[in-house]
Design a protein around this motif. Structure first.
Motif, short mmCIF file in Angstrom:
data_model
loop_
_atom_site.label_atom_id
_atom_site.label_comp_id
_atom_site.label_asym_id
_atom_site.label_seq_id
_atom_site.Cartn_x
_atom_site.Cartn_y
_atom_site.Cartn_z
N PHE A 1 0.84 -1.34 -0.09
CA PHE A 1 0.18 0.07 0.26
C PHE A 1 0.93 1.21 -0.11
CE2 PHE A 1 -2.67 3.35 2.26
CZ PHE A 1 -3.48 3.24 1.57
N GLY A 2 1.42 1.55 -1.22
CA GLY A 2 2.10 2.94 -1.33
C GLY A 2 3.53 2.82 -0.68
N ARG A 3 4.00 1.72 -0.12
CA ARG A 3 5.66 1.56 0.28
C ARG A 3 5.46 2.53 1.70
NH1 ARG A 3 10.16 1.32 -4.14
NH2 ARG A 3 9.18 0.01 -5.67
N ALA A 4 4.08 2.28 2.52
CA ALA A 4 3.97 2.93 3.68
C ALA A 4 4.69 2.24 4.62
CB ALA A 4 2.46 2.67 4.17
N GLY B 1 -2.99 -8.53 -14.78
CA GLY B 1 -1.72 -9.00 -15.65
C GLY B 1 -0.74 -7.86 -16.05
N GLU B 2 -1.12 -6.58 -15.84
CA GLU B 2 -0.39 -5.61 -16.11
C GLU B 2 0.59 -4.95 -14.98
OE1 GLU B 2 0.62 -4.32 -19.20
OE2 GLU B 2 -0.78 -5.84 -19.89
N PRO B 3 1.74 -4.50 -14.91
CA PRO B 3 2.77 -4.00 -14.00
C PRO B 3 1.87 -2.69 -13.42
CG PRO B 3 4.07 -4.87 -15.56
CD PRO B 3 2.94 -4.93 -16.03
N ILE B 4 1.90 -2.43 -12.00
CA ILE B 4 1.13 -1.03 -11.69
C ILE B 4 2.19 -0.51 -10.84
CG2 ILE B 4 -1.34 -1.38 -12.12
CD1 ILE B 4 -1.42 -2.18 -9.09
N ASP B 5 2.13 0.92 -10.83
CA ASP B 5 3.06 1.60 -9.84
C ASP B 5 2.34 1.93 -8.45
OD1 ASP B 5 4.79 3.41 -8.43
OD2 ASP B 5 4.89 4.94 -10.17
N VAL B 6 2.98 1.37 -7.35
CA VAL B 6 2.27 1.46 -6.14
C VAL B 6 3.53 2.17 -5.14
CG1 VAL B 6 0.50 -0.25 -6.37
CG2 VAL B 6 3.15 -0.87 -5.47
N SER B 7 4.34 2.88 -5.73
CA SER B 7 5.23 3.61 -5.10
C SER B 7 4.95 4.64 -4.11
CB SER B 7 6.49 4.04 -5.86
OG SER B 7 5.84 5.18 -6.64
N THR B 8 3.66 5.32 -4.46
CA THR B 8 3.31 6.12 -3.21
C THR B 8 1.84 5.78 -2.63
OG1 THR B 8 2.16 7.70 -4.51
CG2 THR B 8 4.48 8.19 -4.09
N GLN C 1 -0.90 7.74 -2.75
CA GLN C 1 -1.57 8.27 -3.61
C GLN C 1 -1.74 7.25 -4.90
OE1 GLN C 1 0.54 9.84 -2.18
NE2 GLN C 1 -0.58 11.13 -0.56
N LYS C 2 -0.79 6.64 -5.32
CA LYS C 2 -0.64 6.03 -6.53
C LYS C 2 -1.28 4.69 -6.14
CE LYS C 2 3.33 8.10 -8.61
NZ LYS C 2 4.79 7.93 -9.12
N ALA C 3 -1.06 4.09 -4.96
CA ALA C 3 -1.88 2.86 -4.81
C ALA C 3 -3.52 3.11 -4.59
CB ALA C 3 -1.50 2.40 -3.24
N ILE C 4 -3.74 4.20 -4.04
CA ILE C 4 -5.27 4.54 -4.04
C ILE C 4 -5.82 4.59 -5.27
CG2 ILE C 4 -7.13 6.09 -3.16
CD1 ILE C 4 -5.34 6.84 -0.73
N GLY C 5 -5.05 5.29 -6.33
CA GLY C 5 -5.50 5.35 -7.70
C GLY C 5 -5.36 4.13 -8.57
N HIS C 6 -4.71 3.15 -7.97
CA HIS C 6 -5.04 1.91 -8.82
C HIS C 6 -5.99 1.04 -7.86
CE1 HIS C 6 -1.95 2.28 -11.86
NE2 HIS C 6 -0.93 2.59 -10.77
N GLY C 7 -6.89 1.46 -7.02
CA GLY C 7 -7.75 0.89 -6.50
C GLY C 7 -7.56 -0.22 -5.27
N ILE C 8 -6.44 0.28 -4.69
CA ILE C 8 -5.85 -0.43 -3.41
C ILE C 8 -6.27 0.39 -2.06
CG2 ILE C 8 -4.21 -1.44 -2.23
CD1 ILE C 8 -2.71 -1.76 -4.81
N ALA C 9 -7.02 -0.23 -1.31
CA ALA C 9 -7.42 0.23 0.12
C ALA C 9 -6.63 -0.65 1.06
CB ALA C 9 -8.77 0.48 0.19
#
Length: 506
Positions: free
Chosen positions: A307-310, A323-330, A332-340
Motif C-alpha cells: 500500500f504505497g510503500r507505507a 496482468g499489467e505492472p502497476i506503480d504503487v510507490s506512493t 496516492q498511486k496505490a489508491i489510484g490503482h484501487g488499493i485500500a
C-alpha cells in the motif's frame, strides 16, 4: 460496586450496575461495544472521580471515594488500558517507576530501581535488561511491562481492558497463565475481553453488561458456562452462525485481478535485514484471501509495503493488476490503482479521532465531494450519511466526534472511509480486533457482500477461526516468507500451525 449510574450529555452510559469481585478470583466482564464495560472500570479506578457518578464503591469492606487514579492506586487498584500507557523512548525501569521513582536522600536511586525492575520482570517472565527501551519491545512484552508496573504498586485488584487484543496466540496464552498465577497468590483480576474462549478458560465468574446495565452474573465454578450462553446474554439473541453464508470461490476458478511477485522489503531502520522475503501472492475477483501467522511474521509489513510503500525500505518486486505492472510507490498511486488498506491500529493510523464522522469518511476520496478544489459540504454530509446507513454505524449524527464512538463503530467508520474510495482490492489488517461478537458479524457480513460484488479482499488475522470461517484461500506466513497455502475446504488450525512450526524448525 452498587447502583452505579454514569451519564454524559444526552447519554446514559451506566444505569444501576452492580458488580461483586471476590478476593483471589478472575472476574470477566463481557458485553457488546458500547455496553459500558470500560466506563464502569473508569469509575472504579477513579478516572471518573467520586461525585461524577451515582452509586457506591466498597473495597475490602470500606466505602471508597476516589478523587483520581492516584487514590485508587494507593490502595492497590490498578488499571491497564487497552492502549498501553508506556513512554516508548524511556527504558523498562524508567517506565515501571515513572512518577514513583525510588529515592535516596532526595535523589533518584537508579541502582535500586534497576534491582527492583529485575525482580519484577522475573515475576512476569521477561528476561530483558531493565535498560531496554520500550520501543524495542514487541506488543506482548510491552503488555508484560505494564503488569510489572502494576506489581511495583503492590496491586490487590488488577483491571485489564482487552489485554490480549494485540497479542498472538502464544503471547495470549502466556498472559493468561500469568493471571492464573496471580490468582494463586490472592490477587483479584477483572478481565475485559471479547475473546470468549479465553474467558471460558480462566474466569471464575462473569458479569454481562448490555446497554449500560447488568443483565446476568454467571458463576463458572458452580455451573459450566458455554460460549453460546454468554453470547445470548450479551446480544439478547441467538447467533446461530458466527459467519454469514456466502458462496466460496471454487479452487482454480475466477480471474486473477491482483498479483504480487517476488516481493522483498527491508526493515525501515536496518537496511540489511529483510522482513518480507520473496513473497508471491494472487487474489482473484470476488475472493477473500487470508494471511495467517504469528506476530512478527511480516504480515502487516507486507500489506503496508504494497500500500504505497507505507513501510520499509529497499522494496523490490512487482505488483500486477489484470496482468499489467502497476506503480504503487506512493499511497496516492496505490489508491489510484484501487488499493485500500484498513490498518490494524484504527485509533492512531486509521482515524482523526477528534474530528467528526463526516470528515473521516470523506478523507480518502475528497475529489468525490469537491468541485474546482472546494469541498461541497452538502455532498460530504450526504456521503457520510449514506455509509452510516449502509454500515449501520450507531451514532447520534455524522457530525458526532469519532472519539466518542465504541470500538466497533469506529471500525465501521474506517471501513466507510476506504469503501468511499471505491477500491478493487481491500486489505483488512485485523479487522475485528477489540470488537464484540455482534459487531464482528456485521463486519463479516460487509466483507461477504463486497466479495459477492466482485471486490478482492486480503484479510490478515491472528484469529484462526475467523480466517477459516471467512476465507476462500489462506496463505501461511512465517519469518517473512509464505510457508503454506490452503484452500478453505482443506484448511484447519492444526495444518496452519504445523506449517508454521515445520518452517520454524527447518
Amino acid at each position: 460496586m452498587r447502583g452505579i449510574r454514569k451519564t454524559f450529555p444526552g447519554v446514559v452510559a451506566l444505569d444501576n450496575v452492580d458488580l461483586t469481585v471476590r478476593a483471589g478470583e478472575i472476574h470477566a466482564i463481557v458485553g457488546e461495544n458500547g455496553a459500558g464495560k470500560s466506563t464502569l472500570m473508569k469509575v472504579l479506578s477513579g478516572v471518573y472521580p467520586h461525585g461524577s457518578y451515582d452509586g457506591e464503591i466498597r473495597f475490602e469492606g470500606a466505602p471508597r471515594h476516589f478523587k483520581g487514579i492516584a487514590d485508587s492506586e494507593a490502595i492497590g487498584i490498578i488499571i491497564i488500558h487497552q492502549e498501553l500507557a508506556l513512554v516508548p523512548l524511556l527504558s523498562i525501569a524508567e517506565n515501571i517507576f515513572l512518577g514513583n521513582e525510588p529515592q535516596r536522600f532526595g535523589v533518584i536511586d537508579w541502582a535500586e530501581g534497576t534491582r527492583r525492575t529485575r525482580e519484577l520482570l522475573a515475576k512476569v517472565g521477561l528476561k530483558e535488561s531493565p535498560a531496554t527501551l520500550i520501543t524495542n519491545l514487541g506488543v506482548g512484552k510491552q503488555q508484560l511491562v505494564e503488569i510489572a508496573k502494576a506489581l511495583a504498586k503492590r496491586v490487590r485488584l488488577l483491571i485489564l481492558d482487552e489485554p490480549t487484543a494485540s497479542l498472538n496466540e502464544h503471547d495470549s496464552q502466556a498472559l493468561l497463565d500469568l493471571l492464573l498465577e496471580f490468582r494463586a497468590q490472592g490477587i483479584a483480576c477483572i478481565l475485559i475481553s471479547h475473546k470468549l474462549n479465553e474467558i471460558s478458560r480462566v474466569a471464575d465468574s462473569i458479569t454481562v453488561l448490555r446497554d449500560g446495565s447488568t443483565v446476568q452474573s454467571l458463576d463458572c465454578k458452580a455451573d459450566a458456562v458455554s460460549e453460546d450462553q454468554i453470547i445470548r446474554a450479551m446480544v439478547g439473541r441467538e447467533l446461530a452462525d458466527r459467519y454469514p453464508p456466502r458462496t466460496r470461490l471454487a479452487p482454480g476458478a475466477g480471474e486473477t485481478v491482483f498479483e504480487v511477485k517476488d516481493w522483498h522489503v527491508a526493515h525501515p531502520a536496518h537496511a540489511d535485514r529483510d522482513v518480507v522475503k520473496g513473497v508471491d501472492l494472487k487474489i482473484k475477483r470476488g475472493e477473500i484471501v487470508g494471511i495467517a501467522g504469528l506476530m512478527g511474521a511480516g504480515r502487516t509489513e507486507l500489506a503496508m509495503s504494497v500500500f504505497g510503500r507505507a513501510y520499509g525500505q529497499r522494496i523490490r518486486g512487482e505488483v500486477r493488476k489484470h496482468g499489467e505492472p502497476i506503480d504503487v510507490s506512493t499511497i496516492q498511486k496505490a489508491i489510484g490503482h484501487g488499493i485500500a488498506y484498513v490498518t490494524e491500529d484504527r485509533k492512531s493510523l486509521g482515524l482523526l479521532l477528534e474530528d467528526d464522522i463526516r470528515h473521516n469518511i470523506s478523507l480518502a476520496n475528497l475529489k468525490a465531494v469537491s468541485s474546482a478544489g472546494v469541498i461541497d459540504g452538502g455532498a460530504e454530509f450526504a456521503a457520510a450519511a449514506d455509509y452510516r446507513r449502509k454500515l449501520n454505524i450507531r451514532c447520534a449524527s455524522v457530525m458526532q466526534q469519532t472519539v466518542n464512538l465504541s470500538g466497533g463503530n469506529q471500525q465501521k467508520v474506517v471501513l466507510g472511509k476506504w469503501l468511499f474510495s471505491r477500491p478493487e482490492l481491500l486489505i483488512l489488517d485485523e479487522p475485528t480486533r477489540g470488537i464484540d461478537v455482534g459487531a464482528k458479524f456485521e463486519i463479516y457480513s460487509i466483507m461477504a457482500a463486497l466479495a459477492d460484488e466482485g471486490k478482492c479482499i486480503l484479510m490478515i488475522s491472528s484469529e484462526m477461526p475467523e480466517l477459516l470461517g471467512m476465507c476462500d484461500r489462506i496463505y501461511v506466513m512465517n519469518e517473512g516468507r509464505f510457508v503454506g497455502e490452503f484452500a478453505a475446504a482443506e484448511a484447519s488450525q492444526e495444518k496452519i500451525m504445523r506449517a508454521i512450526v515445520k518452517q520454524g524448525l527447518a
